[in-house]
Design an enzyme around this catalytic site. Structure first.
Site, PDB file in Angstrom:
ATOM      1  N   GLU A 173       8.554   6.011 -20.176  1.00  0.00           N
ATOM      2  CA  GLU A 173       9.353   5.282 -19.194  1.00  0.00           C
ATOM      3  C   GLU A 173      10.307   4.321 -19.902  1.00  0.00           C
ATOM      4  O   GLU A 173      10.220   3.103 -19.752  1.00  0.00           O
ATOM      5  CB  GLU A 173       8.423   4.595 -18.204  1.00  0.00           C
ATOM      6  CG  GLU A 173       7.522   5.641 -17.555  1.00  0.00           C
ATOM      7  CD  GLU A 173       6.800   5.186 -16.315  1.00  0.00           C
ATOM      8  OE1 GLU A 173       6.763   3.986 -16.054  1.00  0.00           O
ATOM      9  OE2 GLU A 173       6.273   6.051 -15.600  1.00  0.00           O
ATOM     10  N   HIS A 413      -2.506   9.436  -1.965  1.00  0.00           N
ATOM     11  CA  HIS A 413      -2.196   8.812  -3.250  1.00  0.00           C
ATOM     12  C   HIS A 413      -3.480   8.500  -3.990  1.00  0.00           C
ATOM     13  O   HIS A 413      -4.401   7.911  -3.424  1.00  0.00           O
ATOM     14  CB  HIS A 413      -1.406   7.511  -3.030  1.00  0.00           C
ATOM     15  CG  HIS A 413      -0.978   6.859  -4.312  1.00  0.00           C
ATOM     16  ND1 HIS A 413      -1.170   5.530  -4.581  1.00  0.00           N
ATOM     17  CD2 HIS A 413      -0.387   7.373  -5.416  1.00  0.00           C
ATOM     18  CE1 HIS A 413      -0.689   5.246  -5.782  1.00  0.00           C
ATOM     19  NE2 HIS A 413      -0.219   6.344  -6.307  1.00  0.00           N
ATOM     20  N   HIS A 414      -3.552   8.935  -5.227  1.00  0.00           N
ATOM     21  CA  HIS A 414      -4.682   8.605  -6.106  1.00  0.00           C
ATOM     22  C   HIS A 414      -4.170   7.871  -7.326  1.00  0.00           C
ATOM     23  O   HIS A 414      -3.798   8.500  -8.322  1.00  0.00           O
ATOM     24  CB  HIS A 414      -5.394   9.879  -6.590  1.00  0.00           C
ATOM     25  CG  HIS A 414      -6.151  10.602  -5.518  1.00  0.00           C
ATOM     26  ND1 HIS A 414      -6.565  11.909  -5.670  1.00  0.00           N
ATOM     27  CD2 HIS A 414      -6.576  10.205  -4.283  1.00  0.00           C
ATOM     28  CE1 HIS A 414      -7.223  12.288  -4.582  1.00  0.00           C
ATOM     29  NE2 HIS A 414      -7.227  11.274  -3.718  1.00  0.00           N
ATOM     30  N   GLU A 415      -4.097   6.567  -7.242  1.00  0.00           N
ATOM     31  CA  GLU A 415      -3.843   5.792  -8.468  1.00  0.00           C
ATOM     32  C   GLU A 415      -5.183   5.731  -9.196  1.00  0.00           C
ATOM     33  O   GLU A 415      -6.160   5.187  -8.666  1.00  0.00           O
ATOM     34  CB  GLU A 415      -3.342   4.389  -8.121  1.00  0.00           C
ATOM     35  CG  GLU A 415      -3.232   3.436  -9.306  1.00  0.00           C
ATOM     36  CD  GLU A 415      -2.388   3.989 -10.441  1.00  0.00           C
ATOM     37  OE1 GLU A 415      -1.171   4.169 -10.244  1.00  0.00           O
ATOM     38  OE2 GLU A 415      -2.945   4.268 -11.531  1.00  0.00           O
ATOM     39  N   HIS A 483       2.184  11.055 -11.622  1.00  0.00           N
ATOM     40  CA  HIS A 483       2.929   9.945 -12.229  1.00  0.00           C
ATOM     41  C   HIS A 483       2.198   9.510 -13.499  1.00  0.00           C
ATOM     42  O   HIS A 483       0.974   9.519 -13.543  1.00  0.00           O
ATOM     43  CB  HIS A 483       3.064   8.781 -11.245  1.00  0.00           C
ATOM     44  CG  HIS A 483       4.195   9.005 -10.284  1.00  0.00           C
ATOM     45  ND1 HIS A 483       5.151   8.051 -10.013  1.00  0.00           N
ATOM     46  CD2 HIS A 483       4.542  10.102  -9.575  1.00  0.00           C
ATOM     47  CE1 HIS A 483       6.023   8.553  -9.157  1.00  0.00           C
ATOM     48  NE2 HIS A 483       5.678   9.785  -8.864  1.00  0.00           N
ATOM     49  N   GLU A 484       2.995   9.157 -14.484  1.00  0.00           N
ATOM     50  CA  GLU A 484       2.487   8.763 -15.808  1.00  0.00           C
ATOM     51  C   GLU A 484       1.669   9.826 -16.539  1.00  0.00           C
ATOM     52  O   GLU A 484       0.762   9.482 -17.312  1.00  0.00           O
ATOM     53  CB  GLU A 484       1.666   7.459 -15.746  1.00  0.00           C
ATOM     54  CG  GLU A 484       2.403   6.276 -15.175  1.00  0.00           C
ATOM     55  CD  GLU A 484       2.310   6.184 -13.655  1.00  0.00           C
ATOM     56  OE1 GLU A 484       1.272   6.566 -13.087  1.00  0.00           O
ATOM     57  OE2 GLU A 484       3.288   5.732 -13.043  1.00  0.00           O
ATOM     58  N   GLU A 508      12.223   3.654  -9.585  1.00  0.00           N
ATOM     59  CA  GLU A 508      11.427   2.462  -9.279  1.00  0.00           C
ATOM     60  C   GLU A 508      11.747   1.300 -10.223  1.00  0.00           C
ATOM     61  O   GLU A 508      11.610   0.147  -9.834  1.00  0.00           O
ATOM     62  CB  GLU A 508       9.939   2.785  -9.330  1.00  0.00           C
ATOM     63  CG  GLU A 508       9.450   3.160 -10.726  1.00  0.00           C
ATOM     64  CD  GLU A 508       7.965   3.536 -10.766  1.00  0.00           C
ATOM     65  OE1 GLU A 508       7.415   3.860  -9.710  1.00  0.00           O
ATOM     66  OE2 GLU A 508       7.387   3.508 -11.854  1.00  0.00           O
TER      67      GLU A 508
HETATM   68  C1  NOJ Z   1       3.570   3.767 -10.752  1.00  0.00           C
HETATM   69  C2  NOJ Z   1       4.148   4.901  -9.999  1.00  0.00           C
HETATM   70  O1  NOJ Z   1       5.237   5.463 -10.672  1.00  0.00           O
HETATM   71  C3  NOJ Z   1       4.559   4.397  -8.639  1.00  0.00           C
HETATM   72  O2  NOJ Z   1       5.214   5.430  -7.933  1.00  0.00           O
HETATM   73  C4  NOJ Z   1       3.375   3.880  -7.915  1.00  0.00           C
HETATM   74  O3  NOJ Z   1       3.799   3.315  -6.709  1.00  0.00           O
HETATM   75  C5  NOJ Z   1       2.655   2.807  -8.738  1.00  0.00           C
HETATM   76  N1  NOJ Z   1       2.421   3.270 -10.050  1.00  0.00           N
HETATM   77  C6  NOJ Z   1       1.330   2.427  -8.127  1.00  0.00           C
HETATM   78  O4  NOJ Z   1       0.418   3.489  -8.268  1.00  0.00           O
END
Ligand code: NOJ
Ligand code: CA
Length: 714
Positions: A173, A413-415, A483-484, A508
């Site tokens: 990033e 969503h799975h953070e 993501h990531e 973002e």
């Molecule tokens: C980073 C992600 O790129 C973003 O889309 C997300 O909202 C945040 N992390 C929280 O999980």
């Protein structure tokens, strides 16, 4: 795949000699030439030329292992030359059909020693580039082994201009730096305002896809394809010889990979073209990946989404439901005092569902729906999220019913908070919970340092995790957006349920950091997107975030450039990222986002120069309509697009969404003009693009009725 055996020759006597040997292969159209040499001490090297120009000067090959070096002491014990020319259809993509046309040279090597190791190097030579990989057949002297390094080198033939990001093991990033190779110098960037973990290898390692331009007019891209059971390859530059060498991302104890024969490394890719457009048109990376492993794919749906997302990033609402101090350990959530600005409430989610349903948007992403958000960030905690427990104000069953009644699909969503052992332990339950509640797509995320500690986002352990998630979600018929993760390498051919990844400095960053420079999106297609679709989250219409008390924040683009990104940044999953109220204020422009396709029969790269500008036209899958997106960097320009791709003899209604005359990405980003014209394949669009601007066009075959009162384009 049908591979035709052309010849298998070379007498064994000659093969076993200690004389240097040279093997040659060329591409089907003869323009790409490969030369492989094994010198007198058995060290393999290769060289690549394109239309008589050197691309890769003689460069080393091989691997290093705990058990010994696999870089020299080899003799050639066999050579196979084969070829393939086949056409296949991706489940979704930039084009309907892809031709895979190459010559393959396999050099079978064996070390000249007692208990020798056998290693094959497989080269595929295409008209627009080369792929090579190391392959280890099963053999008594090499079974389980530990890779400690890779000797693949890429000696560049000149001091090229390069577009690079630092060789960070955790994240890609970054903004791109443009420099010559000789002045490439990686410094740590400031962590302020940037939330991701960083781990920079050294001052001269960069990430792939690496885009370069030579002084003699060649565009060269280095990357890899089919990253499976191996770490990501970064490139370490030796400036004195302008030679890159493969720098694999290590694991927690400094090893690179643990493998077992039979085994093959990912392909190293060298894409070459005389125009920047030629790089974008290359299908080498997809062609080097395995065919689709999912037997039945009708459930995989390219789509657009909106969501409870940007409002979290701009601070209108929050992911968490309560202040951490009001939660405590093992809370009874029905008794926790809410802070009152939670984003993922049932009512707010319904607002997005209504908006999606009203405008034909298929998906609604909701972040911050599950417990844990109040106390995780930067904590490196093992067990934050369980992925099945909603906050008390998010009614899963009611939203399932409501979304279904409106024909909209919720996206989970799975953070993971990068606590990947925790996610692995819980993911079956999480996917079952999704299916029970009507979700068939998930956005995953890996913010923070990886648990287990010491593993990196781009190491073998995590690469295996991402691939496992792709395979497991496919078993549950779930589409995934990561993501990531590490940057893509074309694995979406094999797992087309893996619709997109972020793996870049997305839109973002414009919400809460110094943001992305106007040139950023002109570089991404040549770098990050070479490996696969990007979830960049375009479509921010409220450019200045003062509205949210965030003075100085917001995209460094005009409003219509945000629209162009739906075409220039390829993805079968595109977010209309802004808030419903910001679209409602510009419904005339939002029409383009409603109309634009996400799956394509054809793509034409019309104007392209990395770092400067990009214009792409794409034909919607199974339809006669075309869409154009065009963007520029901080410099204004005039874009010229001959519409010769349109069907001859047909008249189309062109709707052009372009920058207003006084628009400017910083001074006046939201002024735009919408015009309608009648056009044919003979028309040539000439469109002014302002500093940091862009434009979008939809082209639909027109009935006389549609053209009433519409002028011809002049
Ligand atoms: C980073 C992600 O790129 C973003 O889309 C997300 O909202 C945040 N992390 C929280 O999980
Ligand atoms: Ca520029």
């Amino acid at each position: 795949m049908r591979i035709r055996l052309i010849f298998m020759l070379l007498a064994l006597g000659a093969l076993c000699s200690s004389q240097a040997q040279t093997l040659r292969a060329h591409s089907p159209g003869n323009q790409m030439k490969l030369q492989v040499s094994i010198d007198a001490v058995g060290t393999p090297s290769y060289r690549v030329d394109f239309k008589g120009k050197a691309v890769i000067l003689p460069s080393g090959l091989g691997l290093r292992t705990k058990q010994g070096e696999l870089t020299s002491q080899f003799r050639v014990v066999g050579v196979d030359s084969t070829a393939a020319d086949e056409t296949w259809k991706p489940v979704w993509g930039e084009v309907r059909e892809i031709r895979n046309n190459y010559r393959q040279l396999t050099v079978h090597l064996e070390q000249k020693m007692k208990d020798p190791v056998r290693m094959d190097i497989i080269f595929r030579v295409f008209d627009d580039g080369i792929g090579f990989r190391y392959s280890f057949p099963s053999q008594p002297n090499l079974q389980h082994f530990i890779v400690t390094g890779e000797a693949s080198a890429f000696r560049m033939a000149g001091d090229h201009k390069a577009f690079w990001i630092p060789g960070d093991y955790e994240t890609n990033e970054y903004p791109y730096t443009t420099s010559t190779l000789s002045s490439l110098s990686v410094t740590k960037v400031s962590k302020s305002n940037e939330i991701y973990a960083r781990f920079i290898a050294d001052s001269s390692s960069v990430q792939t896809p690496l885009m370069m331009k030579s002084n003699d007019g060649l565009y060269i891209n280095l990357h890899e394809a089919a990253l499976v059971n191996y770490p990501a390859m970064q490139l370490h530059l030796d400036k004195s010889t302008l030679t890159f060498s493969s720098a694999l991302v290590p694991d927690a104890v400094g090893n690179m990979a643990y493998v077992q024969t039979p085994f093959a490394t990912p392909w190293r890719t060298i894409i070459v073209a005389e125009s920047a457009a030629g790089i974008l048109a290359s299908k080498i990376i997809l062609n080097l990946n395995e065919p689709c492993k999912i037997p039945e794919t009708s459930w995989i749906k390219p789509q657009k989404m909106v969501g409870v997302w940007w409002e979290l990033h701009v601070g209108k609402s929050s992911w968490d439901y309560a202040n951490a101090s009001d939660v405590g350990a093992n809370p009874d959530w029905s008794k926790v005092k809410p802070h009152g600005h939670h984003g993922a409430t049932t009512a707010n989610t319904k607002r997005y569902i209504d908006f999606a349903a009203a405008h034909g948007i298929e998906g609604v992403l909701v972040e911050g729906w599950n417990v844990g958000w109040e106390d995780w960030f930067g904590k490196w905690k093992e067990d934050v999220f369980d992925f099945v427990t909603p906050y008390p104000d998010f009614d899963v069953q009611e939203l399932h019913r409501y979304a279904a009644s409106k024909g909209v699909k919720l996206i989970m969503h799975h953070e993971t908070s990068a606590s990947v052992t925790n996610y692995e332990r819980r993911m079956d339950d999480a996917y079952r919970f999704m299916k029970t509640n009507g979700y068939d797509a998930v956005k995953t995320g890996y913010v923070g340092y990886i648990i287990p500690r010491g593993e990196h986002h781009d190491g073998q352990w995590m690469v295996n995790h991402y691939n496992r998630v792709a395979a497991k979600t496919a078993e549950y018929q779930i589409m995934v957006d990561m993501h990531e993760p590490t940057r893509p390498t074309g694995m979406h051919r094999t797992y087309p349920n893996w619709l997109a990844s972020e793996a870049t400095r997305g839109n973002e960053f414009n919400g809460w950091s110094v943001g992305n420079a106007p040139e950023h999106e002109t570089i991404l297609p040549f770098t990050r997107v070479m490996g696969g679709p990007v979830d960049y989250t375009p479509g921010i219409f409220q450019i200045k975030l003062d509205k949210y008390g965030k003075k100085g924040f917001g995209p460094h683009t005009t409003l219509t450039k945000q629209m162009a990104l739906y075409v220039t940044l390829y993805s079968p999953l595109q977010m209309a990222a802004d808030l419903p109220e910001n679209y409602e204020a510009h419904m005339d422009a939002f029409q383009f986002i409603k109309d634009v396709a996400v799956d394509w029969d054809d793509s034409r790269y019309i104007e392209a120069e990395p770092g400067d500008y990009l214009t792409i036209a794409r034909k919607a899958k199974g339809k006669d309509s075309w869409f154009i997106g065009s963007i520029t960097d901080e410099n204004k320009r005039t874009s010229v697009v001959p519409l010769s791709f349109l069907d001859a003899g047909k008249t189309y209604l062109a709707t052009i969404y372009r920058d207003g005359a006084a628009a400017h990405w910083d001074r006046n980003p939201m002024e735009y003009i919408i015009e309608r014209f009648a056009v044919t394949g003979k028309s040539i669009l000439k469109t002014p693009v302002v500093e940091g601007g862009g434009y979008a066009v939809s082209l639909v075959p027109a009935t006389p009725e549609m053209l009433k009162g519409v002028k011809k384009y002049k």
